[in-house]
Design an enzyme around this catalytic site. Sequence first.
Site, PDB file in Angstrom:
ATOM      1  N   GLU A 117       0.803  -1.220   0.000  1.00 20.15           N
ATOM      2  CA  GLU A 117       0.000   0.000   0.000  1.00 20.15           C
ATOM      3  C   GLU A 117       0.839   1.275   0.000  1.00 20.15           C
ATOM      4  O   GLU A 117       0.297   2.369  -0.180  1.00 20.15           O
ATOM      5  CB  GLU A 117      -0.946  -0.020   1.199  1.00 20.15           C
ATOM      6  CG  GLU A 117      -2.051  -1.065   1.046  1.00 20.15           C
ATOM      7  CD  GLU A 117      -2.992  -1.139   2.236  1.00 20.15           C
ATOM      8  OE1 GLU A 117      -2.600  -0.680   3.324  1.00 20.15           O
ATOM      9  OE2 GLU A 117      -4.107  -1.657   2.079  1.00 20.15           O
ATOM     10  N   GLU A 152       6.884 -21.945   8.079  1.00 13.90           N
ATOM     11  CA  GLU A 152       7.383 -21.009   9.083  1.00 13.90           C
ATOM     12  C   GLU A 152       8.444 -21.644   9.976  1.00 13.90           C
ATOM     13  O   GLU A 152       9.170 -20.954  10.681  1.00 13.90           O
ATOM     14  CB  GLU A 152       6.244 -20.475   9.945  1.00 13.90           C
ATOM     15  CG  GLU A 152       5.667 -21.470  10.929  1.00 13.90           C
ATOM     16  CD  GLU A 152       4.569 -20.857  11.786  1.00 13.90           C
ATOM     17  OE1 GLU A 152       4.621 -21.071  13.004  1.00 13.90           O
ATOM     18  OE2 GLU A 152       3.684 -20.176  11.245  1.00 13.90           O
TER      19      GLU A 152
END
Length: 304
Positions: free
Chosen positions: A87, A118
């Site tokens: 963004e 992960e």
Amino acid sequence: MNNLEERGHLLTEQINPNSQNLDQLSSLELVELFNQEDSQTIAAIAAARTQLAQTIDITAEALRQGGRLFYVGAGTSGRLGVLDAAECPPTFCTPPELVQGIIAGGAGALVRSSEDLEDRAEDGAAAIAQRQVTQLDVVVGITAGGTTPFVQGALQAAQSRGATTIFMACVPIEQVTTSADIDIRLLVGPEILAGSTRLKAGTVTKMALNIISTGVMVKLGKVYGNRMVDVAVTNTKLRDRALRILNDLTDLSREAAGYLLERSGRSVKLALLMHWTGLEKQEAETLLTEHQGNIRQAAENYQK
């Protein structure tokens, strides 16, 4: 940082006494409980305000010196980092490489669960090496429970390369320690759905990232007052916003503001500087560059 096999004692894994009867609540009671629990995110941000401010200052200076900002995470934490990074270009007209999100599993993990990845600390380290992180850069490791190996591996690799490291977690320091330069703890308590850190932990993380990226861009001069003067004018909505900013900050009509916007190359910041100084586009660009993109400083120091 501690890498713990048994994680049941972590704050993010504990049972919330307020939601013991979650499966028996009405829809309205569910909403009320969420609303009540989410209020803790505001308090958590307030408690971490000093560390958040330090992060803004150190990151802004790093980017001023040619560095980059990286968010590293897995699962929800990784997705939030990628979202915040994505963004920045449309909001502040930054190049995409300035703020980058790194998620365990890569782009595919944005739309498909890949939580097993992960656990690979070496992948986190490899991601840092692949991006050639240096001492100019800032690396924010985001891990709600604090123990994610992918994030730990990335932070350790970043430290070895001299980068500034920031640790963001939702567990207290006595549960998971860190050697990062800045330690941000966002303590929102146990989740309504035990262990589901996409809830309060995800919300407070999104809030913290909003604060960091916006604060950094303010410090870099990408905001005038509270106006988005570096907005990328790439569609009808954003062109309308650009024109409204010009209308509000000048005495120009909408038609004249549109003409000025086009003359500036669709740069609100340049359009404003051209209007305030009487300079043409190239001269205004030079003046803005001399003041590192800070339009307020450029306008105030301009000598006709």
